[in-house]
Structure formats: structure tokens, C-alpha cells
Write a protein that holds these residues in place. Structure first.
Motif, PDB file in Angstrom:
ATOM      1  N   GLN A 103       0.825  -1.203   0.000  1.00  0.00           N
ATOM      2  CA  GLN A 103       0.000   0.000   0.000  1.00  0.00           C
ATOM      3  C   GLN A 103       0.863   1.259   0.000  1.00  0.00           C
ATOM      4  O   GLN A 103       0.566   2.235  -0.694  1.00  0.00           O
ATOM      5  CB  GLN A 103      -0.929  -0.008   1.210  1.00  0.00           C
ATOM      6  N   LYS A 104       1.944   1.211   0.760  1.00  0.00           N
ATOM      7  CA  LYS A 104       2.863   2.350   0.799  1.00  0.00           C
ATOM      8  C   LYS A 104       3.484   2.563  -0.586  1.00  0.00           C
ATOM      9  O   LYS A 104       3.596   3.702  -1.060  1.00  0.00           O
ATOM     10  CB  LYS A 104       3.948   2.094   1.840  1.00  0.00           C
ATOM     11  N   PHE A 105       3.864   1.472  -1.248  1.00  0.00           N
ATOM     12  CA  PHE A 105       4.445   1.555  -2.582  1.00  0.00           C
ATOM     13  C   PHE A 105       3.479   2.216  -3.561  1.00  0.00           C
ATOM     14  O   PHE A 105       3.848   3.125  -4.310  1.00  0.00           O
ATOM     15  CB  PHE A 105       4.822   0.155  -3.067  1.00  0.00           C
ATOM     16  N   GLY A 139       9.589  -1.427 -12.897  1.00  0.00           N
ATOM     17  CA  GLY A 139      10.025  -2.807 -12.665  1.00  0.00           C
ATOM     18  C   GLY A 139       9.291  -3.446 -11.507  1.00  0.00           C
ATOM     19  O   GLY A 139       8.852  -4.603 -11.597  1.00  0.00           O
ATOM     20  N   ASN A 140       9.135  -2.703 -10.410  1.00  0.00           N
ATOM     21  CA  ASN A 140       8.410  -3.240  -9.256  1.00  0.00           C
ATOM     22  C   ASN A 140       6.939  -3.465  -9.583  1.00  0.00           C
ATOM     23  O   ASN A 140       6.333  -4.448  -9.153  1.00  0.00           O
ATOM     24  CB  ASN A 140       8.528  -2.280  -8.065  1.00  0.00           C
ATOM     25  N   PHE A 144       4.794  -6.959  -9.484  1.00  0.00           N
ATOM     26  CA  PHE A 144       3.493  -7.074  -8.834  1.00  0.00           C
ATOM     27  C   PHE A 144       2.468  -7.658  -9.803  1.00  0.00           C
ATOM     28  O   PHE A 144       1.653  -8.506  -9.453  1.00  0.00           O
ATOM     29  CB  PHE A 144       3.057  -5.694  -8.340  1.00  0.00           C
ATOM     30  N   ASN A 145       2.525  -7.196 -11.050  1.00  0.00           N
ATOM     31  CA  ASN A 145       1.610  -7.718 -12.064  1.00  0.00           C
ATOM     32  C   ASN A 145       1.800  -9.211 -12.293  1.00  0.00           C
ATOM     33  O   ASN A 145       0.833  -9.955 -12.501  1.00  0.00           O
ATOM     34  CB  ASN A 145       1.805  -6.964 -13.383  1.00  0.00           C
ATOM     35  N   LYS A 146       3.046  -9.666 -12.263  1.00  0.00           N
ATOM     36  CA  LYS A 146       3.324 -11.096 -12.444  1.00  0.00           C
ATOM     37  C   LYS A 146       2.702 -11.911 -11.309  1.00  0.00           C
ATOM     38  O   LYS A 146       2.144 -12.988 -11.530  1.00  0.00           O
ATOM     39  CB  LYS A 146       4.832 -11.333 -12.515  1.00  0.00           C
ATOM     40  N   GLU A 147       2.824 -11.385 -10.081  1.00  0.00           N
ATOM     41  CA  GLU A 147       2.234 -12.079  -8.939  1.00  0.00           C
ATOM     42  C   GLU A 147       0.714 -12.134  -9.064  1.00  0.00           C
ATOM     43  O   GLU A 147       0.080 -13.161  -8.798  1.00  0.00           O
ATOM     44  CB  GLU A 147       2.630 -11.375  -7.634  1.00  0.00           C
ATOM     45  N   LEU A 185       0.924 -12.268  -2.258  1.00  0.00           N
ATOM     46  CA  LEU A 185       1.078 -10.854  -1.940  1.00  0.00           C
ATOM     47  C   LEU A 185       2.264 -10.622  -1.012  1.00  0.00           C
ATOM     48  O   LEU A 185       2.980  -9.639  -1.126  1.00  0.00           O
ATOM     49  CB  LEU A 185      -0.198 -10.303  -1.299  1.00  0.00           C
ATOM     50  N   LEU A 186       2.498 -11.569  -0.086  1.00  0.00           N
ATOM     51  CA  LEU A 186       3.616 -11.415   0.840  1.00  0.00           C
ATOM     52  C   LEU A 186       4.956 -11.532   0.133  1.00  0.00           C
ATOM     53  O   LEU A 186       5.939 -10.916   0.540  1.00  0.00           O
ATOM     54  CB  LEU A 186       3.518 -12.457   1.960  1.00  0.00           C
ATOM     55  N   SER A 187       5.009 -12.329  -0.937  1.00  0.00           N
ATOM     56  CA  SER A 187       6.255 -12.417  -1.689  1.00  0.00           C
ATOM     57  C   SER A 187       6.572 -11.063  -2.322  1.00  0.00           C
ATOM     58  O   SER A 187       7.734 -10.654  -2.414  1.00  0.00           O
ATOM     59  CB  SER A 187       6.152 -13.491  -2.771  1.00  0.00           C
ATOM     60  N   PHE A 188       5.526 -10.366  -2.740  1.00  0.00           N
ATOM     61  CA  PHE A 188       5.732  -9.020  -3.263  1.00  0.00           C
ATOM     62  C   PHE A 188       6.079  -8.055  -2.139  1.00  0.00           C
ATOM     63  O   PHE A 188       6.886  -7.143  -2.317  1.00  0.00           O
ATOM     64  CB  PHE A 188       4.477  -8.538  -3.989  1.00  0.00           C
ATOM     65  N   GLU A 189       5.489  -8.273  -0.956  1.00  0.00           N
ATOM     66  CA  GLU A 189       5.825  -7.441   0.202  1.00  0.00           C
ATOM     67  C   GLU A 189       7.316  -7.486   0.497  1.00  0.00           C
ATOM     68  O   GLU A 189       7.936  -6.483   0.821  1.00  0.00           O
ATOM     69  CB  GLU A 189       5.050  -7.918   1.433  1.00  0.00           C
ATOM     70  N   LYS A 190       7.919  -8.693   0.392  1.00  0.00           N
ATOM     71  CA  LYS A 190       9.346  -8.821   0.660  1.00  0.00           C
ATOM     72  C   LYS A 190      10.158  -8.003  -0.338  1.00  0.00           C
ATOM     73  O   LYS A 190      11.163  -7.384   0.004  1.00  0.00           O
ATOM     74  CB  LYS A 190       9.748 -10.294   0.590  1.00  0.00           C
ATOM     75  N   GLN A 191       9.710  -8.007  -1.615  1.00  0.00           N
ATOM     76  CA  GLN A 191      10.392  -7.204  -2.616  1.00  0.00           C
ATOM     77  C   GLN A 191      10.264  -5.718  -2.302  1.00  0.00           C
ATOM     78  O   GLN A 191      11.208  -4.953  -2.456  1.00  0.00           O
ATOM     79  CB  GLN A 191       9.812  -7.486  -4.001  1.00  0.00           C
TER      80      GLN A 191
END
Length: 454
Positions: A103-105, A139-140, A144-147, A185-191
Motif C-alpha cells: 500500500q505504501k508503494f 520494474g516493481n 506485482f503484475n506477475k504475482e 502478496l507477501l512475496s511481493f511485500e518482501k520485494q
């Protein structure tokens, strides 16, 4: 006597038939609730995915565009789509702590785009460093889109059922969340946690987000105390059951750590619990989400606004005024800013969502208010409104003038707010009330769905 012998069996048979009919109706009602909830969460997911895709596309175009005018258009699209994605993501049945970085991103993508728009309006070209930042954001967003696409494939394979999350939310919420959304979603959170901080002059920059909240109070609140506060917020007589909600392992990293709960109103299906967060410091309700379905638009935006103002007063938030609104899917969204004397204090912001079927407040977000609200020594203007007017274009047709505190980087600035028109379009121009400098320009976009500024 013979007739009497048949009375009891007949009555029992009738009772059995009634019970079977009642049970069948309850079964169908439950299935209808589960189907509606599943459809709602799937719609939210698809909407989030579409908004993120639009962010990625517009960022890609902005990277190759060499026109300031075209970039302003593209960055405006990025900003709006990022805000929409964040809004839809916040309604997902996952914990706020676990998606805080995401959400911050999204918020920073929107605000960074806004800062670049301001640079373009000042006649500046994109620097190499700014293009590099846009490239990293793109890129980020692509990751996110891939996830989201991978999760989309799981949905198509039939592994997704939002009702399973709802029926397990009290005993096995963590497991159910992982089955549905959190694993990916958490895998994206780590990124997101590895992404460098964005450095730019905006109200949601990392410098501002990383500040300590000043509006919480000092008292440490236990989970039991927070539970009582959550129950009172919904209404003691309205609550049937309240249970703790999975906070997530990153709870200590969020700006306002909170106790989180599922609140089940009386005479409501267990699938329709309300999600809430109460700050561990101060015991303030930070956010509340009621994901119920809204099927009809019975109220006007003005009626919804009055319902929102009444709600705020009941919860102890006085001197609040509406600033922008948006209507979608039977929901009215309002931003309310605090009013201190004759000064509108924009950093002290509360966001409300009102159901247009009956005026019920189904969304509440006071994070910005709690981060910033404090006793202020607002300075007195050093220039008059007439003097400030000299810093505005002569052909700008002014409708209204007022004083406002606006966020600028890590500071708050007292400004004259001039609302008016230029060449048929609505704008807001902020002139520093101490030195006459032009601090900000916002364009007002009005449509049948509401009013937005950017």
C-alpha cells in the motif's frame, strides 16, 4: 378417541416439514451470502489487477515520452490508477500489516508521479535520476503484475473461494488467507521491503511516512482494552461477537501498530464480519472496513455527506469539513480535513466510505489524522489576501479564498487557497501566506461520480 391418536403424529409431521423448509431456506440463504461475498472479493481482485496493469502501462509510456505535455497526462493516469489500486487492495480480506509495504508503494507511485507533474508545470525536464526512479517503479509494478497474474491463473483453475476465507476467519484465518491471497502478496511485500526509499518533495514521501505519529496519546492499550474500544465504536448493542484478527509478522513495522479484530454484528451472517484496527498506543480506532455488498443507490451524495459528518461527530471528531468526494459501485468516498478556527488543516485527514443504500459508514481511515493531529501554533499571515492575489495570474477568475495548512515535504505551510477558473477549467492555487510564494497548484476534476484534485 381414534381421531386424537392421529393428532400428535400429524403435528410432529407438520413441525418436521416446517423445520425442513426452514433449514432449506437457511441453507440457500447461506449459499447466497457466500456466493455474493466470493463474487465481491473476486471483483475487487480483478479491479486491483486492472488498475496495476494500467499503472505499469502508463509508466512504460512515460519512460519513452519526450513531451512534457504527454508526460503530464501519463503521470496523471499513473497517479489515479495507483490510488484506485490501493483503495481496492485495502478492501481485500487480508491483514493491513501484511500488505502495508505494498500500500505504501502504491501511494508513493501516485505521489512521486504528482511531484514530477509539478516539475513539468514549472518547465523542468525529467532528469536522468528521475527516469531511473521511474524505471525502478515500473520494474516493481511489473513484478506485482506477475504475482497478480499467477494468482489469476489459480482462480481460473478453481483453487479460489473467498467464502472459505470467511467461514474460517475466526479459527483458521491465517491459513485461509494464505490459501487465497497472502502467499503471493507477501512475496511481493518482501520485494517492496528491499526497494530504496523515494526521495522527493511530497506529502507521502518516506521522510513524512517514517515520522512518528503525534496524534495517538501516550497510554499503552492492552488487547482486552482495545476490544472494548472496537466494540464501542461499532455499538455495544449491535455486536454479537468480537475476535482477534491475525496481525501479521510485520505488525511492528507499520506506522501505527494496532490490535486488529473481526467484529460480527447481530443478526448477520458470520461471513460478513467487520475488520478493525485499534492503535496499541492511545487506543484510537485507526481503520475499519465493512465489506458488505451494496446493491442499490438510494441516497444522493449530499445525503451521504451528511451521514458521514454525523458519524464523525458521534465518534468525537469535531470541526471536520469535506474536501473531495468520489462515487463508485454504490459507495461514496469522502475526505474530511480538520478545521482550526478559519484555517483548513489538510494534514489532519480522515477518509470515510458511505453505503448509498442506507447511509451506513462502511469504511473509516484515520491514519493520516492520527499521524499528524496535534495542538498547533498556526502563525498569523504576514501578507494580506490582496497581496497574495498578486502572485496569481491576472486572468484567473477566483471563486473563493481561504487560509489552509498544506503539507510540503516534512513541513506544514500556511497558505491562501484560491479556488477559481482558468480557460474553463477549475484549479486551486496555494500562495504562501508568509512570503507570497506560489507553493502548489491543483486541478479540480468534476464528474457525475464526484470531485477529485490532482
Amino acid at each position: 378417541m381414534d381421531n386424537r391418536r392421529w393428532i400428535i403424529p400429524t403435528v410432529l409431521s407438520l413441525v418436521l416439514v416446517i423445520a425442513l423448509v426452514w433449514g432449506y431456506n437457511q441453507f440457500n440463504t447461506k449459499n447466497d451470502y457466500e456466493t455474493a461475498l466470493t463474487n465481491q472479493y473476486q471483483r475487487l481482485f480483478y479491479d486491483t489487477k486492472k488498475h496495476v496493469e494500467n499503472v505499469q502501462v502508463s509508466l512504460s509510456k512515460a519512460l519513452v515520452s519526450d513531451s512534457k505535455e504527454q508526460n503530464i497526462l501519463l503521470l496523471s493516469q499513473v497517479m489515479n490508477e495507483a490510488y484506485f489500486a490501493q483503495d481496492k487492495l485495502s478492501q481485500m480480506p487480508v491483514t493491513h500489516a501484511d500488505i502495508a509495504k505494498t500500500q505504501k508503494f502504491l501511494t508513493q507511485v501516485a505521489d512521486y508521479s504528482y511531484s514530477l507533474i509539478q516539475d513539468h508545470l514549472d518547465g523542468k525536464e525529467l532528469t536522468n535520476k528521475q527516469r531511473e526512479t521511474l524505471f525502478n517503479l515500473q520494474g516493481n509494478t511489473s513484478n506485482f503484475n506477475k504475482e497478480l497474474s499467477a494468482l489469476h491463473d489459480k482462480i481460473l483453475e478453481g483453487d479460489f473461494n473467498a467464502s472459505r476465507t470467511s467461514t474460517k476467519q475466526r479459527e483458521k484465518l491465517q491459513q485461509a488467507n494464505k490459501e487465497m491471497l497472502q502467499t503471493r502478496l507477501l512475496s511481493f511485500e518482501k520485494q517492496m521491503g528491499k526497494s530504496p526509499e523515494l526521495i522527493y518533495d511530497g506529502p507521502f514521501s518516506d521522510q513524512r511516512l517514517n515520522k512518528k505519529p503525534v496524534g495517538l496519546g501516550n497510554k499503552k492499550v492492552t488487547k482486552d482494552e482495545a476490544k472494548r474500544i472496537a466494540k464501542q465504536f461499532v455499538g455495544d448493542k449491535k455486536v454479537d461477537e468480537i475476535t482477534s484478527f491475525e496481525e501479521g509478522k510485520d505488525i511492528s513495522k507499520v506506522a501505527i501498530p494496532s490490535h486488529t479484530f473481526n467484529v460480527l454484528p447481530k443478526n448477520t451472517s458470520k461471513d460478513m464480519a467487520i475488520y478493525m484496527g485499534v492503535s496499541k498506543q492511545g487506543g484510537n480506532v485507526v481503520w475499519m472496513v465493512n465489506p458488505r455488498r451494496v446493491s442499490k443507490n438510494n441516497l444522493s451524495m449530499k445525503q451521504a455527506e451528511q451521514a458521514a459528518l454525523k458519524f464523525l461527530k458521534e465518534k468525537g471528531f469535531t470541526n471536520m469539513e469535506p474536501n473531495y468526494s468520489l462515487k463508485y459501485d454504490g459507495i461514496a468516498v469522502f475526505n474530511f480535513a480538520h478545521k482550526e478556527g478559519d484555517v483548513t488543516v489538510y494534514p489532519d485527514l480522515i477518509k470515510l466510505k458511505v453505503a448509498l443504500d442506507n447511509g451506513e459508514v462502511i469504511g473509516f481511515d484515520a491514519a493520516a489524522y492520527l499521524m499528524n493531529h496535534q495542538k498547533r501554533n498556526i502563525p498569523k499571515p504576514k501578507i494580506t489576501p490582496e497581496k497574495a492575489r498578486e502572485s496569481v495570474r491576472i486572468d484567473f477568475d477566483i471563486d473563493s479564498t481561504r487560509l489552509a495548512m498544506i503539507p510540503k515535504g516534512s513541513k506544514e505551510i500556511l497558505c491562501y487557497e484560491f479556488k477559481g477558473k482558468y480557460k474553463g477549467s477549475d484549479f486551486i492555487i496555494y500562495i504562501n501566506a508568509l512570503n507570497g510564494k506560489e507553493e502548489d497548484i491543483l486541478q479540480i476534476i468534476k464528474s457525475e461520480n464526484g470531485t477529485l484534485t490532482f
